[in-house]
Design a protein around this motif. Structure first.
Motif, mmCIF file in Angstrom:
data_model
loop_
_atom_site.group_PDB
_atom_site.id
_atom_site.type_symbol
_atom_site.label_atom_id
_atom_site.label_comp_id
_atom_site.label_asym_id
_atom_site.label_seq_id
_atom_site.Cartn_x
_atom_site.Cartn_y
_atom_site.Cartn_z
ATOM 1 N N ARG A 18 1.499 -29.796 -26.626
ATOM 2 C CA ARG A 18 1.359 -30.901 -25.666
ATOM 3 C C ARG A 18 0.261 -30.655 -24.633
ATOM 4 N NH1 ARG A 18 6.253 -34.169 -25.003
ATOM 5 N NH2 ARG A 18 7.611 -33.655 -26.748
ATOM 6 N N LYS A 19 -0.345 -29.458 -24.684
ATOM 7 C CA LYS A 19 -1.296 -29.103 -23.627
ATOM 8 C C LYS A 19 -2.742 -29.004 -24.070
ATOM 9 C CE LYS A 19 2.065 -26.922 -20.758
ATOM 10 N NZ LYS A 19 3.095 -26.034 -20.762
ATOM 11 N N THR A 20 -2.972 -28.611 -25.327
ATOM 12 C CA THR A 20 -4.347 -28.374 -25.748
ATOM 13 C C THR A 20 -4.508 -28.586 -27.251
ATOM 14 O OG1 THR A 20 -6.122 -26.728 -25.896
ATOM 15 C CG2 THR A 20 -3.871 -25.888 -25.936
#
Length: 191
Positions: free
Chosen positions: A130-132
């Motif tokens: 979900r971040k990168t």
């Protein structure tokens, strides 16, 4: 335990993904061995299957809230409340411990690869999804380890042919993940 509950635990392990990984591990084992060794084959197959089952179950534990929001995953046991979080965590931990113990009967290198794949998938790849976008590359590593585990179970060493199997699967996973993300773009956006 009733059959519906057993089916929920079975689903928690993502059986089609687990089966594919076991097949890849057995492929690596077959390429490294000249003859059958049933105890080695069983330990490699069952140990790999339990490691992947554990990784999938613990992945679902960490992604249970996001899974509620996606059509593809909303029917899973945790988002639907068919299994408790506690039961899912216990299942994931027990299958993890059993997998590493069984893989250790082949050799410690194979057990170490299994543990690395499991931990990196659950505790590095899953939170980074979900971040990168780099999570794509990170997740490809544990996904490419099963044929290398099969190779090392048979040989006890990291050799060029085993690393080549790992490399082929590593490269294959990138377009595979990209195709899924394009196909499920709207679903992922909701989550």
């Amino acid at each position: 335990m009733d059959t519906a509950r057993l089916r929920d635990f079975y689903e928690l392990g993502k059986p089609s993904i687990t089966g594919m990984n076991v097949l890849m591990a057995l492929g690596g084992l077959a390429l490294a061995r000249s003859g059958p060794d049933l105890p080695l084959i069983a330990a490699t197959a069952i140990g790999t299957g339990l490691a992947v089952t554990s990784a999938n179950a613990l992945n679902m534990v960490l992604e249970r809230e996001g899974d509620k929001l996606m059509a593809r995953t909303a029917g899973r046991p945790l988002p639907r409340g068919r299994l408790s979080l506690r039961d899912a965590v216990i299942f994931g931990v027990v299958t993890a411990v059993a997998s590493i113990a069984l893989l250790a009967t082949t050799n410690l290198l194979t057990a170490g690869l299994g543990l690395f794949a499991l931990l990196s998938y659950v505790f590095v790849y899953t939170p980074l999804k979900r971040k990168t976008p780099l999570a794509l590359l990170i997740g490809a590593v544990p996904g490419a380890i099963p044929p290398l585990m099969g190779w090392t179970a048979a040989t006890g060493s990291l050799d060029l042919p085993g690393l080549t199997l790992f490399g082929i699967l590593l490269v294959w996973q990138l377009p595979h993940f990209l195709a899924i993300s394009l196909f499920r773009k709207d679903d992922y956006a909701r989550a």
